[in-house]
Write a protein that holds these residues in place. Sequence first.
Motif, mmCIF file in Angstrom:
data_model
loop_
_atom_site.group_PDB
_atom_site.id
_atom_site.type_symbol
_atom_site.label_atom_id
_atom_site.label_comp_id
_atom_site.label_asym_id
_atom_site.label_seq_id
_atom_site.Cartn_x
_atom_site.Cartn_y
_atom_site.Cartn_z
ATOM 1 N N GLN A 73 0.811 -1.220 0.000
ATOM 2 C CA GLN A 73 0.000 0.000 0.000
ATOM 3 C C GLN A 73 0.846 1.273 0.000
ATOM 4 O OE1 GLN A 73 -3.370 0.129 -0.339
ATOM 5 N NE2 GLN A 73 -3.139 -2.051 -0.712
ATOM 6 N N SER A 74 2.128 1.169 0.285
ATOM 7 C CA SER A 74 3.005 2.337 0.296
ATOM 8 C C SER A 74 3.718 2.554 -1.035
ATOM 9 C CB SER A 74 4.051 2.196 1.401
ATOM 10 O OG SER A 74 3.421 2.136 2.650
ATOM 11 N N THR A 75 3.534 1.657 -1.977
ATOM 12 C CA THR A 75 4.192 1.805 -3.280
ATOM 13 C C THR A 75 3.641 3.055 -3.978
ATOM 14 O OG1 THR A 75 4.483 -0.579 -3.463
ATOM 15 C CG2 THR A 75 4.631 0.691 -5.503
ATOM 16 N N PRO A 76 4.523 3.931 -4.453
ATOM 17 C CA PRO A 76 4.061 5.162 -5.112
ATOM 18 C C PRO A 76 3.254 4.875 -6.380
ATOM 19 C CG PRO A 76 6.424 5.249 -4.648
ATOM 20 C CD PRO A 76 5.972 3.863 -4.350
ATOM 21 N N ILE A 77 2.360 5.791 -6.703
ATOM 22 C CA ILE A 77 1.489 5.641 -7.873
ATOM 23 C C ILE A 77 2.311 5.495 -9.154
ATOM 24 C CG2 ILE A 77 -0.198 6.871 -9.306
ATOM 25 C CD1 ILE A 77 -1.486 7.872 -6.742
ATOM 26 N N GLU A 78 3.410 6.220 -9.271
ATOM 27 C CA GLU A 78 4.243 6.142 -10.475
ATOM 28 C C GLU A 78 4.777 4.732 -10.673
ATOM 29 O OE1 GLU A 78 5.050 8.367 -7.891
ATOM 30 O OE2 GLU A 78 3.876 9.987 -8.762
ATOM 31 N N VAL A 79 5.176 4.090 -9.587
ATOM 32 C CA VAL A 79 5.700 2.721 -9.662
ATOM 33 C C VAL A 79 4.572 1.760 -10.019
ATOM 34 C CG1 VAL A 79 6.823 0.869 -8.351
ATOM 35 C CG2 VAL A 79 7.564 3.239 -8.044
ATOM 36 N N LEU A 80 3.403 1.963 -9.422
ATOM 37 C CA LEU A 80 2.255 1.111 -9.740
ATOM 38 C C LEU A 80 1.864 1.245 -11.210
ATOM 39 C CD1 LEU A 80 0.074 1.617 -6.551
ATOM 40 C CD2 LEU A 80 1.372 -0.417 -7.192
ATOM 41 N N ASN A 81 1.934 2.465 -11.739
ATOM 42 C CA ASN A 81 1.633 2.668 -13.164
ATOM 43 C C ASN A 81 2.556 1.837 -14.046
ATOM 44 O OD1 ASN A 81 -0.558 4.387 -12.962
ATOM 45 N ND2 ASN A 81 0.735 6.205 -12.868
ATOM 46 N N GLU A 82 3.820 1.754 -13.670
ATOM 47 C CA GLU A 82 4.769 0.932 -14.428
ATOM 48 C C GLU A 82 4.449 -0.551 -14.277
ATOM 49 O OE1 GLU A 82 8.810 1.883 -13.473
ATOM 50 O OE2 GLU A 82 8.473 4.025 -13.756
ATOM 51 N N LEU A 83 4.080 -0.962 -13.064
ATOM 52 C CA LEU A 83 3.799 -2.371 -12.812
ATOM 53 C C LEU A 83 2.511 -2.838 -13.482
ATOM 54 C CD1 LEU A 83 4.902 -2.671 -9.077
ATOM 55 C CD2 LEU A 83 6.066 -3.586 -11.090
ATOM 56 N N VAL A 91 1.374 -9.588 -11.262
ATOM 57 C CA VAL A 91 1.913 -8.254 -10.996
ATOM 58 C C VAL A 91 0.902 -7.211 -11.483
ATOM 59 C CG1 VAL A 91 3.782 -6.634 -11.489
ATOM 60 C CG2 VAL A 91 4.300 -9.052 -11.129
ATOM 61 N N ASN A 92 0.358 -7.411 -12.696
ATOM 62 C CA ASN A 92 -0.664 -6.499 -13.233
ATOM 63 C C ASN A 92 -1.863 -6.417 -12.299
ATOM 64 O OD1 ASN A 92 0.737 -6.025 -15.592
ATOM 65 N ND2 ASN A 92 -0.214 -7.710 -16.661
ATOM 66 N N MET A 93 -2.361 -7.588 -11.895
ATOM 67 C CA MET A 93 -3.566 -7.662 -11.080
ATOM 68 C C MET A 93 -3.380 -6.930 -9.747
ATOM 69 S SD MET A 93 -5.517 -11.072 -9.700
ATOM 70 C CE MET A 93 -4.095 -11.588 -8.731
ATOM 71 N N PHE A 94 -2.265 -7.193 -9.057
ATOM 72 C CA PHE A 94 -2.024 -6.541 -7.773
ATOM 73 C C PHE A 94 -1.799 -5.038 -7.943
ATOM 74 C CE2 PHE A 94 -0.751 -10.868 -6.206
ATOM 75 C CZ PHE A 94 -1.735 -10.961 -5.236
ATOM 76 N N ALA A 95 -1.096 -4.647 -9.002
ATOM 77 C CA ALA A 95 -0.862 -3.217 -9.236
ATOM 78 C C ALA A 95 -2.179 -2.493 -9.503
ATOM 79 C CB ALA A 95 0.110 -3.018 -10.394
ATOM 80 N N LEU A 96 -3.040 -3.081 -10.333
ATOM 81 C CA LEU A 96 -4.346 -2.473 -10.603
ATOM 82 C C LEU A 96 -5.201 -2.406 -9.350
ATOM 83 C CD1 LEU A 96 -5.294 -3.966 -14.074
ATOM 84 C CD2 LEU A 96 -4.953 -1.554 -13.512
ATOM 85 N N ALA A 97 -5.206 -3.480 -8.577
ATOM 86 C CA ALA A 97 -5.998 -3.504 -7.348
ATOM 87 C C ALA A 97 -5.503 -2.467 -6.343
ATOM 88 C CB ALA A 97 -5.964 -4.896 -6.730
ATOM 89 N N ASN A 98 -4.215 -2.227 -6.310
ATOM 90 C CA ASN A 98 -3.631 -1.248 -5.398
ATOM 91 C C ASN A 98 -3.839 0.169 -5.928
ATOM 92 O OD1 ASN A 98 -2.110 0.086 -3.475
ATOM 93 N ND2 ASN A 98 -0.292 -1.145 -3.768
ATOM 94 N N LEU A 99 -3.835 0.330 -7.220
ATOM 95 C CA LEU A 99 -3.938 1.655 -7.842
ATOM 96 C C LEU A 99 -5.366 2.171 -7.871
ATOM 97 C CD1 LEU A 99 -2.151 3.727 -9.277
ATOM 98 C CD2 LEU A 99 -2.577 2.512 -11.399
#
Length: 187
Positions: A73-83, A91-99
Amino acid sequence: MKISQKRQNMISRLIAAGSPKSDWCQNAEEDQFWDIKVSEYAAAEDPSTPAFILAKLAQDAVENLRWRVARNQSTPIEVLNELVGDKNEYVNMFALANLAPRIPPSAVLVAVAGNPSTPVEVLKMLAQQSDILVLLAVAGNRSTPLEVRNILAQQSGIWVKAAPAINPSTHDEVPNPNVHERSWEKF
């Protein structure tokens, strides 16, 4: 050397679960590699890990490490956008769910309204919104039909009226009444 409590717990759980460490770590170099990976896994999941470390871990070749970063939950939005664009589906699924919960709904609407590939029917629906940023994006979108832009210009404030003039891609569609075309005569 002091080991963090989280890392100690993770190592204890791995050992208790029959960690493969004892099977494949034959020398100190492999043992050190294992300890580094365990530390990276712990850091990827720890909400207190600094953003620059999470950004670095998100680039690791190990997929398990990247999806741990993606769900932190602390991963920055910019990093999540890349993931979100990662080749691994987890990785896609967790990044989207977190974003998803971090993006305000109006930001999503602005992005859709400003996208030239948004269908005309959707742009017409978005032109009925009350959010000025959404209206600006619709008015400035080169795919928005001229009649929708004209309606926006009549009903909305000065900023929405100016949006087609600000967007350079709409200049060819909206004629400027102050410019007179001349046909040059040959002498």
